[in-house]
Scaffold this active site. Structure first.
Site, mmCIF file in Angstrom:
data_model
loop_
_atom_site.group_PDB
_atom_site.id
_atom_site.type_symbol
_atom_site.label_atom_id
_atom_site.label_comp_id
_atom_site.label_asym_id
_atom_site.label_seq_id
_atom_site.Cartn_x
_atom_site.Cartn_y
_atom_site.Cartn_z
ATOM 1 N N ARG A 54 0.905 -1.187 0.123
ATOM 2 C CA ARG A 54 -0.134 0.227 0.015
ATOM 3 C C ARG A 54 0.847 1.341 -0.035
ATOM 4 N NH1 ARG A 54 -2.299 2.323 4.515
ATOM 5 N NH2 ARG A 54 -2.165 0.431 5.615
ATOM 6 N N TYR A 107 -15.472 15.025 -16.238
ATOM 7 C CA TYR A 107 -15.751 13.333 -16.367
ATOM 8 C C TYR A 107 -16.818 13.373 -15.257
ATOM 9 C CZ TYR A 107 -14.995 8.563 -15.404
ATOM 10 O OH TYR A 107 -15.121 7.173 -15.423
ATOM 11 N N ASP A 179 -6.915 17.003 -15.550
ATOM 12 C CA ASP A 179 -7.113 15.533 -15.718
ATOM 13 C C ASP A 179 -6.694 15.521 -17.146
ATOM 14 O OD1 ASP A 179 -7.948 13.240 -16.864
ATOM 15 O OD2 ASP A 179 -9.865 13.286 -15.176
ATOM 16 N N LYS A 204 -7.193 4.039 -19.336
ATOM 17 C CA LYS A 204 -7.483 4.646 -20.475
ATOM 18 C C LYS A 204 -6.247 4.461 -21.429
ATOM 19 C CE LYS A 204 -11.304 5.475 -18.902
ATOM 20 N NZ LYS A 204 -11.601 6.534 -18.267
HETATM 21 C C1 LIG Z 1 -12.221 7.219 -17.114
HETATM 22 C C2 LIG Z 1 -11.690 8.714 -16.725
HETATM 23 C C3 LIG Z 1 -11.822 8.845 -15.372
HETATM 24 C C4 LIG Z 1 -11.680 7.924 -14.233
HETATM 25 O O1 LIG Z 1 -10.704 6.802 -14.137
HETATM 26 P P1 LIG Z 1 -10.973 5.466 -13.460
HETATM 27 O O2 LIG Z 1 -9.881 4.640 -13.886
HETATM 28 O O3 LIG Z 1 -12.454 4.706 -14.246
HETATM 29 O O4 LIG Z 1 -11.283 5.613 -12.291
HETATM 30 C C5 LIG Z 1 -11.235 10.033 -14.845
HETATM 31 N N1 LIG Z 1 -11.206 11.219 -15.828
HETATM 32 C C6 LIG Z 1 -11.519 10.821 -17.391
HETATM 33 C C7 LIG Z 1 -11.185 12.023 -18.151
HETATM 34 C C8 LIG Z 1 -11.756 9.503 -17.664
HETATM 35 O O5 LIG Z 1 -11.803 9.357 -18.764
#
Ligand SMILES: *Cc1c(COP(=O)(O)O)cnc(C)c1O
Length: 388
Positions: A54, A107, A179, A204
């Protein structure tokens, strides 16, 4: 300094055993010290006491080094998901009574975090139009601590001009977070534009195969130290197996991303010429209202595009079903193309008010993969035909 294509392959050299060409999966929840004194030293080190997964695992260390190098930040932290990264960062840096400026469009789960959990904990947020950089400055208050940015933003792919906002924030001693999931570090580097913290859903493009969930927080050492305690307290841990898959995904990330950029631009141009399509949303098209900003801020335009059907909402939903290559799934960034009817996905998950009411019901989101572009065109063609 090496270029990103090379960094993805060698940016983690020297982190672990140099004799490994392919890294080992360190599947251990806990690591032994060589002696009592060594344990004392491990446990008192500021941020990376590698004695418990962790807190850190050798595979995590490799991923952190790679993504920090790709984003151009001093260091990084890894989490069990993108939302793990976002929650950890915001909860680490905010307290009751603080104020956040964010975009009207984020998001979905980020919007819910601001509007739900953080509001409940006494953090207020002001949502502004991301396409107007001066709106962020006008929203500054005495208790403003953070500005949250996301560009391009889901699902309408509006952009945020990050450099002037980051400069304004710095002059007010306000931190900025971006982000960068949709653009990916190959196409856009928010830190080079002045943003303090860059967040990724590694689920992603970085992972890239629709097979893992992970997150990354890229920043300077001082901020990573501040975020660290909340990180180990919240326990959003990336499993060693997923960290290893992520590492493997990152090796080919620049190659995949280049292909994705190329495929998406070609498909966006193809769709904008189709008689059944009334409009296409893609930052790389001249018709995008912020095309100039896209050219200034991005090196490639990413793999997500939207298009609207002249033939209406029923046809849009039918089209998603008629596609043979892409599957109907609400994600992006992997090797396989995915498509969704946007209003259905947003309708199912929205908690108003977070600026999602203006999503047209004749819109399809297409997350482009690395298939052959001519096959994707042919598939879209037949589906447009069949959807009527
Ligand atoms: C998918 C996504 C998230 C969240 O990610 P997870 O891995 O599903 O928690 C946050 N911001 C954007 C722009 C995303 O496409």
């Amino acid at each position: 300094m090496f270029r990103k294509e090379t960094i993805a392959l060698i940016g983690d050299r020297g982190i672990c055993d140099e004799k490994d060409v392919a890294p080992a999966i360190h599947y251990s929840a806990v690591f032994a010290a060589s002696c009592e004194q060594d344990f004392v030293e491990m446990s008192t080190r500021a941020r990376h006491p590698q004695n418990y997964t962790r807190y850190g695992n050798p595979v995590h260390e490799r991923v952190k080094a790679l993504v920090a190098a790709l984003e151009g930040t001093e260091t990084a932290l890894v989490t069990g998901s993108g939302m793990g990264a976002m929650c950890t960062t915001l909860l680490a840096l905010l307290s009751a009574g603080d104020h956040v400026i964010a975009q009207r469009r984020h998001y979905m789960s980020t919007a819910n975090l601001l509007d739900g959990l953080l509001r409940r904990l006494g953090v207020e947020s002001t949502l502004v139009d991301q396409t107007d950089p001066s709106a962020f400055g006008r929203a500054i208050r005495r208790n403003t601590k953070l500005i949250v940015l996301e560009s391009p933003a889901n699902p309408l792919l509006e952009l945020t001009d990050m450099a002037p906002i980051a400069a304004m924030a710095t002059s007010h001693r306000v931190l900025t977070i971006a982000d960068n999931t949709f653009a990916s570090p190959l196409n856009q580097q928010p830190h080079a534009l002045g943003v303090d913290i860059v967040i990724h859903s590694a689920t992603k493009y970085l992972g890239g195969h629709h097979d893992l969930t992970g997150g990354v927080i890229c920043t300077c050492h001082a901020l990573a130290d501040r975020i660290w305690h909340t990180h180990v307290t919240l326990g959003s841990v990336l499993s060693p197996m997923d960290a290893w898959l992520l590492l493997r995904g990152i090796r080919t990330f620049p190659v995949r991303m280049e292909r994705v950029n190329r495929n998406a631009l070609a498909l966006a141009r193809f769709l904008s010429r189709h008689p059944n399509v009334s409009s296409v949303g893609y930052p790389g098209l001249r018709s995008h209202p912020q095309f100039d900003l896209a050219c200034r801020q991005m090196r490639g335009f990413g793999g997500v595009l939207t298009f609207r059907l002249r033939t209406g909402p029923v046809a849009a939903r039918r089209l998603v079903d008629k596609l043979r290559i892409s599957q109907v799934a609400g994600s992006l960034g992997g090797v396989n193309s995915l498509a969704i009817h946007v209003a259905t996905m947003w309708g199912g998950t929205r908690t108003p008010p977070c600026g999602v009411d203006d999503i047209p019901d004749d819109m399809v989101r297409y997350a482009v993969g690395i298939e052959h572009v001519e096959d994707l065109k042919a598939d879209l063609s037949q589906a447009l035909e069949a959807a009527g």
